[in-house]
Design a protein around this motif. Structure first.
Motif, mmCIF file in Angstrom:
data_model
loop_
_atom_site.group_PDB
_atom_site.id
_atom_site.type_symbol
_atom_site.label_atom_id
_atom_site.label_comp_id
_atom_site.label_asym_id
_atom_site.label_seq_id
_atom_site.Cartn_x
_atom_site.Cartn_y
_atom_site.Cartn_z
ATOM 1 N N UNK A 182 63.908 42.240 5.578
ATOM 2 C CA UNK A 182 62.473 42.530 5.524
ATOM 3 C C UNK A 182 62.049 43.456 6.659
ATOM 4 N N UNK A 183 62.530 43.192 7.865
ATOM 5 C CA UNK A 183 62.154 44.022 9.014
ATOM 6 C C UNK A 183 62.732 45.426 8.890
ATOM 7 N N UNK A 184 63.986 45.521 8.460
ATOM 8 C CA UNK A 184 64.597 46.832 8.319
ATOM 9 C C UNK A 184 63.905 47.650 7.232
ATOM 10 N N UNK A 185 63.632 47.016 6.104
ATOM 11 C CA UNK A 185 62.969 47.720 4.999
ATOM 12 C C UNK A 185 61.597 48.236 5.426
ATOM 13 N N UNK A 186 60.891 47.435 6.211
ATOM 14 C CA UNK A 186 59.568 47.860 6.679
ATOM 15 C C UNK A 186 59.667 49.083 7.575
ATOM 16 N N UNK B 60 74.373 27.431 7.108
ATOM 17 C CA UNK B 60 73.176 27.135 6.331
ATOM 18 C C UNK B 60 72.010 28.047 6.632
ATOM 19 N N UNK B 61 72.057 28.746 7.793
ATOM 20 C CA UNK B 61 70.941 29.619 8.166
ATOM 21 C C UNK B 61 71.134 31.053 7.674
ATOM 22 N N UNK B 62 72.280 31.344 7.029
ATOM 23 C CA UNK B 62 72.550 32.723 6.592
ATOM 24 C C UNK B 62 71.485 33.295 5.648
ATOM 25 N N UNK B 63 71.006 32.540 4.661
ATOM 26 C CA UNK B 63 69.961 33.109 3.785
ATOM 27 C C UNK B 63 68.736 33.579 4.558
ATOM 28 N N UNK B 64 68.310 32.792 5.567
ATOM 29 C CA UNK B 64 67.152 33.187 6.359
ATOM 30 C C UNK B 64 67.455 34.433 7.179
ATOM 31 N N UNK B 65 68.695 34.539 7.712
ATOM 32 C CA UNK B 65 69.110 35.701 8.494
ATOM 33 C C UNK B 65 68.992 36.973 7.656
ATOM 34 N N UNK B 66 69.558 36.934 6.448
ATOM 35 C CA UNK B 66 69.522 38.099 5.565
ATOM 36 C C UNK B 66 68.092 38.408 5.120
ATOM 37 N N UNK B 67 67.320 37.370 4.905
ATOM 38 C CA UNK B 67 65.942 37.545 4.453
ATOM 39 C C UNK B 67 65.106 38.241 5.518
ATOM 40 N N UNK B 68 65.200 37.750 6.764
ATOM 41 C CA UNK B 68 64.369 38.315 7.833
ATOM 42 C C UNK B 68 64.840 39.699 8.222
ATOM 43 N N UNK B 69 66.150 39.847 8.432
ATOM 44 C CA UNK B 69 66.674 41.147 8.823
ATOM 45 C C UNK B 69 66.383 42.212 7.784
ATOM 46 N N UNK C 67 69.767 36.861 15.330
ATOM 47 C CA UNK C 67 70.898 37.376 14.561
ATOM 48 C C UNK C 67 70.469 38.304 13.432
ATOM 49 N N UNK C 68 69.189 38.281 13.082
ATOM 50 C CA UNK C 68 68.704 39.161 12.013
ATOM 51 C C UNK C 68 68.921 40.628 12.349
ATOM 52 N N UNK C 69 69.103 40.925 13.632
ATOM 53 C CA UNK C 69 69.330 42.325 14.005
ATOM 54 C C UNK C 69 70.649 42.856 13.441
ATOM 55 N N UNK C 70 71.578 41.959 13.121
ATOM 56 C CA UNK C 70 72.838 42.402 12.519
ATOM 57 C C UNK C 70 72.570 43.203 11.255
ATOM 58 N N UNK C 71 71.614 42.754 10.466
ATOM 59 C CA UNK C 71 71.233 43.494 9.258
ATOM 60 C C UNK C 71 70.554 44.803 9.636
ATOM 61 N N UNK C 72 69.760 44.778 10.712
ATOM 62 C CA UNK C 72 68.991 45.954 11.118
ATOM 63 C C UNK C 72 69.846 47.043 11.757
ATOM 64 N N UNK D 182 55.430 37.651 8.459
ATOM 65 C CA UNK D 182 54.616 36.544 7.964
ATOM 66 C C UNK D 182 54.741 36.404 6.446
ATOM 67 N N UNK D 183 54.975 37.508 5.774
ATOM 68 C CA UNK D 183 55.108 37.474 4.317
ATOM 69 C C UNK D 183 56.331 36.670 3.886
ATOM 70 N N UNK D 184 57.371 36.657 4.720
ATOM 71 C CA UNK D 184 58.585 35.920 4.367
ATOM 72 C C UNK D 184 58.632 34.554 5.054
ATOM 73 N N UNK D 185 57.494 34.114 5.600
ATOM 74 C CA UNK D 185 57.421 32.769 6.160
ATOM 75 C C UNK D 185 57.529 32.665 7.658
ATOM 76 N N UNK D 186 57.652 33.794 8.384
ATOM 77 C CA UNK D 186 57.701 33.765 9.838
ATOM 78 C C UNK D 186 56.309 33.694 10.432
ATOM 79 N N UNK D 187 56.261 33.651 11.773
ATOM 80 C CA UNK D 187 54.957 33.614 12.448
ATOM 81 C C UNK D 187 54.560 34.958 13.037
ATOM 82 N N UNK D 188 55.353 36.005 12.770
ATOM 83 C CA UNK D 188 55.028 37.345 13.249
ATOM 84 C C UNK D 188 55.702 37.731 14.542
#
Length: 338
Positions: free
Chosen positions: A76-80, A65-74, A140-145, A246-252
């Protein structure tokens, strides 16, 4: 003796203290581990195998259930980070071109050095910090990164796309340990509990192994320019990554933890020079500067992450206290005054 408690008083201590121990050994006794060989040398050079096991244990903690958040955060950070690399390439490419600065205080600085230092995140440090200050899905978001790894994105940022391949096998290999852990953890709750115990235990071991790849003499070689470049890149990256998080709902917190330079980024300048000889003149000095950024960011980001997380927690507590006081005030107000 309260060794564990003393280490944990240091921000990111379970990562930073072993990392410093490894860097000290690599700097002042570089031949010690090979001299003893066997398991000692295996630990000295074993960051990748330990990280592979860490991925399996970490994957077991992640529910599907946490996979969407993983892909979303990873993502966003990689794209930045990739966007920052493109921006640095455009600006510095226009100002100084391909060759490094030859004279003056900025002698040795090159577009290649800056882009290589920005593009690749220190995954081990990021995951360790997220284990202490974030959530399993953040770690786990680093997997995307991992898409940042290697010279490919640096070459693209420098406008030489097509000179290097990005093998699909490498990407699948980076994801497989995490995927295996996730499958095991989601199929069997007991396996999830068993593997989850290994996450915090493995952190100091791969931190030490990563530290053993860092030579503190390189900071002195790079001089004030290397130190300044490392500090500037950390703060510029942190500001942009905090905003993205923070744009995707994290605390930074995940954003600032990703504002590092990976140890393998030091090899990127030479790889780029092999692919395109036009960068040969910049490769040597760029390697030293990137190595300096690795060390500076490894030492600077953990305490900054701890400070940021403390600030976030305090703000949340203040907001909760204000909300609680407001609710109590309304509750105590007579009906006639409402």
């Amino acid at each position: 003796m309260q060794i564990k408690r003393a280490i944990e008083r240091v921000p990111g201590g379970m990562m930073v203290v072993p990392l410093l121990c490894g860097a000290t050994l690599a700097t002042f006794a570089p031949h010690a581990a090979p001299f003893f060989g066997s398991f000692t040398n295996a630990l000295y050079t074993g960051a990748l195998p330990i990280l592979a096991v860490f991925y399996v244990c970490m994957g077991a903690r992640i529910s599907l259930g946490s996979l969407p958040q993983l892909l979303k955060k990873g993502g966003a950070l990689m794209t930045t980070k990739v966007a920052l690399g493109f921006l640095a390439s455009l600006v510095l490419g226009h100002l100084i071109g391909i060759d490094p600065v030859r004279t003056g205080w900025f002698a040795g600085l090159s577009t290649l050095a800056v882009v290589a230092a920005i593009n690749d995140t220190n995954g081990g440090l990021y995951m360790a910090l997220m284990e202490q200050y974030g959530q399993p899905a953040d770690s786990a978001a680093y997997t995307v990164m991992t898409l940042e790894s290697g010279p490919f994105l640096t070459m693209v940022s420098l406008g030489v796309a097509g000179l290097a391949a990005f093998p699909w096998q490498t990407m699948v290999g980076a994801i497989l340990p995490l995927a295996v852990g996730m499958v095991l953890g989601n199929l069997d709750p007991e396996m999830r509990r068993f593997l989850s115990q290994g996450v915090s235990v493995l952190i100091p071991f791969f931190a030490f192994a990563i530290g053993c790849t860092l030579d503190l003499h390189r900071v002195a070689t790079a001089g004030l320019l290397g130190l300044t470049l490392g500090v500037v890149l950390v703060f510029v990256s942190a500001i942009c990554l905090i905003a993205a998080d923070r744009l995707i709902g994290g605390d930074g917190t995940a954003g600032i933890a990703a504002a590092t330079t990976a140890g393998n980024a030091a090899a990127v300048p030479m790889l780029v020079a092999v692919a395109n000889p036009r960068y040969a003149a910049a490769a040597a000095s760029a390697t030293v500067l990137v190595a300096c950024c690795v060390i500076v960011s490894s030492l600077l980001v953990p305490p900054l992450t701890a400070l940021w997380k403390t600030r976030v927690v305090r703000r949340q507590e203040m907001d909760a206290a204000l909300l609680s006081g407001e609710v109590q005030r309304v509750a105590e107000t007579p009906d006639s005054n409402r």
